[in-house]
Design a protein around this motif. Structure first.
Motif, mmCIF file in Angstrom:
data_model
loop_
_atom_site.group_PDB
_atom_site.id
_atom_site.type_symbol
_atom_site.label_atom_id
_atom_site.label_comp_id
_atom_site.label_asym_id
_atom_site.label_seq_id
_atom_site.Cartn_x
_atom_site.Cartn_y
_atom_site.Cartn_z
ATOM 1 N N ASP A 89 0.808 -1.213 0.000
ATOM 2 C CA ASP A 89 0.000 0.000 0.000
ATOM 3 C C ASP A 89 0.845 1.269 0.000
ATOM 4 O O ASP A 89 0.453 2.271 -0.592
ATOM 5 N N CYS A 94 3.565 1.014 -7.036
ATOM 6 C CA CYS A 94 2.442 0.070 -6.987
ATOM 7 C C CYS A 94 1.126 0.816 -7.169
ATOM 8 O O CYS A 94 0.209 0.320 -7.818
ATOM 9 N N THR A 132 -6.295 -0.345 -2.772
ATOM 10 C CA THR A 132 -5.597 -1.540 -2.317
ATOM 11 C C THR A 132 -6.327 -2.768 -2.829
ATOM 12 O O THR A 132 -7.558 -2.796 -2.914
ATOM 13 N N GLN A 134 -6.072 -5.574 -1.199
ATOM 14 C CA GLN A 134 -6.066 -6.482 -0.051
ATOM 15 C C GLN A 134 -7.329 -7.338 0.016
ATOM 16 O O GLN A 134 -7.268 -8.528 0.338
ATOM 17 N N GLU A 149 -0.768 -7.772 -1.073
ATOM 18 C CA GLU A 149 -0.258 -6.490 -0.586
ATOM 19 C C GLU A 149 0.574 -6.791 0.653
ATOM 20 O O GLU A 149 0.050 -7.103 1.718
#
Length: 272
Positions: A89, A94, A132, A134, A149
């Motif tokens: 994150d 990214c 994100t 995630q 992540e």
């Protein structure tokens, strides 16, 4: 496109997390209005805007430079083929890469569960708007998406790698496949292709929030659309080359066909 890919060693995560907790010299510069959005689900309207942008990008006939896509011979991760993403994150590169990945994934299936995120407020390209992966979920008959992540925005450990992902990361996230060892973002396409740098620089996203980025991505006249869509088409072409050229509406689209011609010209291209 970036000339140099910034790479973060996962071996430094513990040290970086300690510095982030102990150091007070670097203030959090996150605007309160943006901070309030963090980790909330991305609005349905914004995801629909990205879907429209992704569809529009299929019509671009520009043949992109595809030097950042490397043909490799690695282990397949599953069937349907797996797109493995490893990031964090806090990482601004990214942050930029996720926009391109989302645009490509939306062509092959349904992407849900993404949440608003910003890159680190104390790193280069601070507070780059992103999301994100995630809690992301991807549903498709053509492609699987595995997202890891590894750390949160404060550089604290988040999601562990699977044994399979760790093996692939340790084998292919090192020279000569990439310039620097053990960096992120890492994108591995089922043993056939490797993305050696982000599809777009986070510099192109600076001073914009999520809605502003999505609006520009949906506008074929914008500079951001012109920068990222040919690269999204190149990634889409790589996916098509390993998934049996499905679905036809994507793999036979003018933009993907133009990008596929560039992939075919790469020295050492794998016949898949």
């Amino acid at each position: 496109m970036l000339n140099i890919r910034l790479r973060f060693s996962l071996m430094l995560f513990a040290m970086l997390a300690g510095l982030a907790l102990a150091g007070t010299a670097c203030a959090d510069t996150t605007p309160p209005a943006l901070a309030a959005q963090l980790n909330h689900p991305v609005a349905t309207a914004l995801m629909q805007q990205l879907l429209r942008a992704s569809t529009t990008g299929l019509r671009i006939t520009q043949r992109p430079a595809v030097s950042y896509i490397k043909a490799i011979q690695g282990p397949a991760l599953g069937k349907p083929p797996v797109l493995l993403y490893i990031g964090a994150d806090f990482c601004p590169y990214c942050a930029a890469q996720r926009w391109g990945l989302a645009l490509a994934l939306l062509r092959f299936g349904q992407l849900s569960g993404v949440r608003y995120m910003l890159s680190s407020p104390t790193d280069v390209f601070a507070n780059t708007a992103t999301f994100t992966f995630q809690f992301a979920h991807f549903s498709s008959p053509y492609l699987q998406f595995q997202a890891i992540e590894t750390a949160n925005r404060a550089q604290q450990k988040l999601m562990p790698m699977t044994a399979q992902a760790k093996q692939v990361f340790g084998t292919f996230d090192v020279p000569p496949y990439v310039q620097f060892a053990y960096g992120i973002p890492f994108v591995y396409l089922n043993g056939a292709y490797l993305l050696t740098q982000p599809m777009i620089s986070p510099a192109s996203l600076q001073d914009m929030d999520w809605q502003q980025i999505a609006t520009q991505l949906a506008d074929p006249r914008s500079a951001l659309f012109a920068q990222i869509m040919p690269q999204v088409n190149a990634l889409s072409a790589a996916i098509c080359r390993i998934d049996g050229n499905q679905p036809t509406r994507v793999c036979a689209a003018p933009g993907v066909m133009a990008a596929n011609a560039g992939l075919a010209d790469l020295e050492g291209i794998l016949a898949r």
